[in-house]
Design an enzyme around this catalytic site. Structure first.
Site, PDB file in Angstrom:
ATOM      1  N   HIS A  22      38.612  51.956  35.833  1.00  0.00           N
ATOM      2  CA  HIS A  22      39.881  51.785  35.103  1.00  0.00           C
ATOM      3  C   HIS A  22      39.706  51.359  33.661  1.00  0.00           C
ATOM      4  O   HIS A  22      40.689  51.174  32.939  1.00  0.00           O
ATOM      5  CB  HIS A  22      40.799  50.793  35.829  1.00  0.00           C
TER       6      HIS A  22
HETATM    7  N1  UDP Z   1      40.588  45.104  44.263  1.00  0.00           N
HETATM    8  C1  UDP Z   1      41.611  45.213  45.204  1.00  0.00           C
HETATM    9  N2  UDP Z   1      42.039  46.461  45.568  1.00  0.00           N
HETATM   10  C2  UDP Z   1      41.510  47.610  45.055  1.00  0.00           C
HETATM   11  C3  UDP Z   1      40.480  47.487  44.080  1.00  0.00           C
HETATM   12  C4  UDP Z   1      40.055  46.219  43.699  1.00  0.00           C
HETATM   13  O1  UDP Z   1      42.104  44.201  45.702  1.00  0.00           O
HETATM   14  O2  UDP Z   1      41.938  48.712  45.423  1.00  0.00           O
HETATM   15  C5  UDP Z   1      40.152  43.765  43.859  1.00  0.00           C
HETATM   16  C6  UDP Z   1      38.662  43.539  43.817  1.00  0.00           C
HETATM   17  O3  UDP Z   1      38.158  43.124  45.081  1.00  0.00           O
HETATM   18  C7  UDP Z   1      38.514  42.447  42.766  1.00  0.00           C
HETATM   19  C8  UDP Z   1      39.663  42.730  41.822  1.00  0.00           C
HETATM   20  O4  UDP Z   1      40.578  43.583  42.516  1.00  0.00           O
HETATM   21  O5  UDP Z   1      38.712  41.165  43.341  1.00  0.00           O
HETATM   22  C9  UDP Z   1      39.160  43.414  40.580  1.00  0.00           C
HETATM   23  O6  UDP Z   1      40.221  43.850  39.825  1.00  0.00           O
HETATM   24  P1  UDP Z   1      40.080  44.923  38.666  1.00  0.00           P
HETATM   25  O7  UDP Z   1      38.926  45.812  38.946  1.00  0.00           O
HETATM   26  O8  UDP Z   1      41.430  45.526  38.502  1.00  0.00           O
HETATM   27  O9  UDP Z   1      39.821  44.033  37.373  1.00  0.00           O
HETATM   28  P2  UDP Z   1      38.505  43.521  36.631  1.00  0.00           P
HETATM   29  O10 UDP Z   1      37.728  42.694  37.597  1.00  0.00           O
HETATM   30  O11 UDP Z   1      37.770  44.716  36.145  1.00  0.00           O
HETATM   31  O12 UDP Z   1      39.037  42.713  35.501  1.00  0.00           O
END
Ligand code: UDP
Length: 373
Positions: free
Chosen positions: A208
């Site tokens: 993303h």
């Molecule tokens: N996650 C979730 N459902 C999904 C994909 C990811 O609950 O379909 C969780 C994942 O386990 C982690 C968090 O969302 O705890 C990560 O979020 P994201 O990738 O949106 O943000 P980033 O960590 O890159 O800031």
């Protein structure tokens, strides 16, 4: 008794896994009144409400209702809305987690109102200034009075930037607290079986980051690389709303062998990760979770703010050209790096701030949500 009022500010999905352990740690403490402030950056059920319910978070005490827009819209409107709340009903401490635009906005609003400000997950740096989150991390850290870090690398980053060491406290990684508290539910979930996949014979994909998904000329080669891998290893891809929008706009589609899903709940997602052969991601949190679970991770980014996952060998950085080699590279087994007790150290730190008698971190009374045992 009024109690020490703490705002736990959450904006987007990855913030929820960071505020949940703090909520569990603080909600029954007689000296403390934690208040969940949700800015609205992610507001639909799949990205917010359903995960909040799974993690035992309450309905937000305050919902600012600022939906994601351009960075200028999100940051500007959130500053305005949070500032209004701070003026009307100031807390004793504002806790901002992570690095999304609304986290930065909340930090700026608290700084300018003179509200004590803590940043949880301070000091993460990937040194790629083109990544919006890197800018947000830097600015939040330099606005904060208290910097709670995950590890020694983060401490060193902050010291190098001239932040007074007395403001830095290493507490560990709260997202691992969440993972450990939810382990029972994750183990009980059917995970791959519910999708007709064979445990340890499939990969999980999440993408993303704007640098990967916003333009057809970066997204198309990544999808082609996934198509190559999917010839031997089925891939399951819960598609982030931003990526879904970009695919619709650019007319790109998931290739055969890559099974698209809507964004999953926290337990359903980690049930897939925990039994996968490999995780291919550009997420910050997912790198950390896969590494903690001992699952091979490939991160589609030129740099990571979690370098210990790479130096410990569980994570490799790749691009579209090197993805296949990285997926098949061997990984060393390693013991978990975080103890899942970070929330206790944060709760003890907040209690010290509240002026109550100091207690050793391990003795704070903390309960998991009912669903998390
Ligand atoms: N996650 C979730 N459902 C999904 C994909 C990811 O609950 O379909 C969780 C994942 O386990 C982690 C968090 O969302 O705890 C990560 O979020 P994201 O990738 O949106 O943000 P980033 O960590 O890159 O800031």
């Amino acid at each position: 008794m009024r109690g020490f009022v703490v705002h736990l500010v959450a904006a987007a999905r990855p913030n929820l896994m960071k505020v949940a352990p703090l909520w569990w740690a603080l909600k029954d403490q007689p000296w403390c009144r934690p208040r969940l402030v949700h800015t609205g950056q992610h507001r639909d059920a799949a990205m917010a409400g359903a995960i909040m319910a799974e993690l035992g978070l309450p309905a937000p005490h305050v919902a600012l209702g600022i939906a994601a827009g351009t960075h200028g819209e999100t940051i500007g409107r959130t500053i305005e809305a949070y500032d209004r709340l701070l003026a009307a009903d100031p807390p004793d401490l504002a806790v901002v987690v992570g690095d999304v635009h609304a986290s930065l906005a909340a930090a700026i609003a608290a700084r300018h109102r003179g509200i004590p400000l803590a940043h949880l997950e301070a000091g993460l740096r990937c040194f790629d200034r083109s990544m919006p989150e890197e800018t947000n991390r830097l600015l939040i850290d330099h606005a904060a009075d208290i910097l709670w870090t995950t590890d020694a690398v983060a401490d060193a980053n902050l010291r190098r930037e001239g932040i007074d060491p007395v403001r830095i406290e290493r507490v560990g990684d709260v997202t691992i607290d969440t993972l450990e508290m939810m382990r029972g539910a994750i183990a009980a979930h059917p995970g791959p079986a519910g999708l007709g996949l064979v445990p340890h014979r499939y990969g999980v994909v999440t993408l993303h980051r704007p640098a990967n998904v916003d333009r057809a000329d970066t997204l198309a080669p990544l999808l082609a690389a996934l198509a190559d891998i999917a010839r031997d290893l089925p891939l399951v891809f819960p598609v982030h709303p931003r990526t879904a929008r970009r695919m619709a706009e650019t007319g790109l589609a998931l290739p055969p062998g890559v099974h698209g899903l809507p964004p999953l709940g926290y337990v359903a997602f980690l049930a897939l990760v925990a039994r996968s052969a490999v995780v291919i991601t550009d997420s910050g949190g997912v790198q950390q979770e896969a590494s903690h679970l001992g699952i091979a991770c490939v991160t589609l980014r030129p740099a990571t703010e979690r370098p210990d996952t790479v130096t410990r060998g569980t994570n490799r950085l790749a691009d579209a050209a090197t993805l296949a080699a990285a997926v098949h590279a061997p990984r060393p087994a390693h013991p978990p790096h975080h103890d899942g007790q970070a929330r206790l150290r944060v709760a003890a730190a907040i209690r010290r701030l509240a002026g109550a008698v100091s207690v050793p971190a391990g003795r704070a009374a903390v309960r998991a949500p009912r669903s998390a045992s």
